[in-house]
Enzyme design. Structure first.
Site, PDB file in Angstrom:
ATOM      1  N   SER A  95      23.418  66.838 -16.608  1.00 14.35           N
ATOM      2  CA  SER A  95      23.684  67.932 -17.554  1.00 14.35           C
ATOM      3  C   SER A  95      23.085  69.261 -17.092  1.00 14.35           C
ATOM      4  CB  SER A  95      23.120  67.553 -18.927  1.00 14.35           C
ATOM      5  OG  SER A  95      21.713  67.341 -18.837  1.00 14.35           O
ATOM      6  N   GLU A 109      23.584  60.776  -4.486  1.00 17.02           N
ATOM      7  CA  GLU A 109      22.670  61.932  -4.542  1.00 17.02           C
ATOM      8  C   GLU A 109      21.711  61.889  -3.359  1.00 17.02           C
ATOM      9  OE1 GLU A 109      20.914  61.402  -8.383  1.00 17.02           O
ATOM     10  OE2 GLU A 109      22.382  62.708  -9.370  1.00 17.02           O
TER      11      GLU A 109
HETATM   12  O1  DER Z   1      20.823  60.763 -12.527  1.00 17.62           O
HETATM   13  C1  DER Z   1      20.359  61.754 -11.928  1.00 17.62           C
HETATM   14  O2  DER Z   1      19.698  61.683 -10.878  1.00 17.62           O
HETATM   15  C2  DER Z   1      20.491  63.091 -12.584  1.00 17.62           C
HETATM   16  O3  DER Z   1      20.249  64.116 -11.659  1.00 17.62           O
HETATM   17  C3  DER Z   1      19.499  63.135 -13.713  1.00 17.62           C
HETATM   18  O4  DER Z   1      18.376  62.538 -13.308  1.00 17.62           O
HETATM   19  C4  DER Z   1      19.198  64.512 -14.229  1.00 17.62           C
HETATM   20  O5  DER Z   1      20.075  64.651 -15.243  1.00 17.62           O
HETATM   21  P1  DER Z   1      19.870  65.723 -16.401  1.00 17.62           P
HETATM   22  O6  DER Z   1      19.888  67.066 -15.703  1.00 17.62           O
HETATM   23  O7  DER Z   1      21.082  65.488 -17.272  1.00 17.62           O
HETATM   24  O8  DER Z   1      18.583  65.429 -17.086  1.00 17.62           O
END
Ligand code: DER
Length: 235
Positions: free
Chosen positions: A31, A108
């Site tokens: 997000s 990632e």
């Molecule tokens: O799943 C992931 O690695 C995402 O980057 C998460 O960790 C961060 O998501 P957010 O910005 O919705 O908190």
């Protein structure tokens, strides 16, 4: 200040300050990364950026980037990533991370390992003293004999002092399946991991483990937003 506003300001700042025309950009998932992708699409549409290609870290991000007209490539054709921008679940004082609670940790880490500059964007609720205290440390495992792999994870010497428990991540009564057709074992720790580097190594050595959500010594800088404003923490 509203939580979404905190995400937006760091997402926009990451693109404004670290993305230049001609770059290969790793596009994170979640997000907060959502706003960086929005900003990138907007600046491409306005002609403020050009000759950009993005490498998405999930099918979800791929769909989002495509909807904005961001040209997409893969590491196969573009092995060097100039900058990657992503969120995180936890950031410690040395900019080590927990990631993967959104389920995208493998792609990632694959892409962000190749980034010349890895920019992490968080609101200050993600800043922690010790990793693994605010929620799960996710581990991507192959589906075959996942109970065996989970047992091996629970038996790790380096986690013996953490009161660790584990669940197989589920979604609507079914086991959650990642973009890579694997499962996720979420490790829950009651006490901090004494040696995070050793833990990362020992988790990786378990044969059924594909990858884990401990991102160590990877981050170049972290942009943090809070009610008192935004700051950049360099490693
Ligand atoms: O799943 C992931 O690695 C995402 O980057 C998460 O960790 C961060 O998501 P957010 O910005 O919705 O908190």
């Amino acid at each position: 200040i509203h939580a979404e506003a905190l995400k937006k300001v760091v997402g926009y700042k990451a693109v404004d300050d670290y993305v230049r025309s001609g770059m290969v950009v790793g596009l994170g998932t979640g997000s907060t990364a959502y706003y960086a992708i929005q900003r990138l699409g907007q600046k491409l549409q306005e002609g403020k950026l050009f000759d950009i290609v993005g490498i998405p870290t999930s099918t979800k991000t791929e769909r989002h980037a495509k909807s904005l007209g961001i040209p997409l490539v893969t590491l196969d054709s573009h092995p060097v990533v100039d900058v990657a921008i992503d969120g995180a679940d936890e950031v410690d004082r040395r900019l080590n991370l927990v990631k993967g609670r959104g389920g995208s940790l493998l792609r990632e880490k694959l892409i962000e390992t190749e980034a010349r500059k890895l920019v992490i964007i968080v609101d200050d609720s993600k800043l922690v003293e010790g990793l693994g205290m605010t929620g799960a440390v996710p581990v991507e495992v192959i589906p075959f004999c996942w109970r065996h792999t989970m047992r091996r994870l629970l038996g790790l010497e380096c986690l013996a002092s953490c009161n660790v428990s584990a669940t197989i991540r589920s979604e609507n009564e079914n086991i959650y399946v990642t973009d890579n057709n694997n499962y996720i074992v979420d490790l829950f720790l009651e006490k901090p991991i004494p040696d995070i580097v050793l833990a990362a190594q020992q988790i990786s050595e378990i044969v059924g483990v594909v990858e884990h959500g401990l991102f160590l010594n990877m981050v170049d800088l972290c942009i943090v937003s809070g009610k008192d404003g935004t700051r950049v923490i360099e490693r």
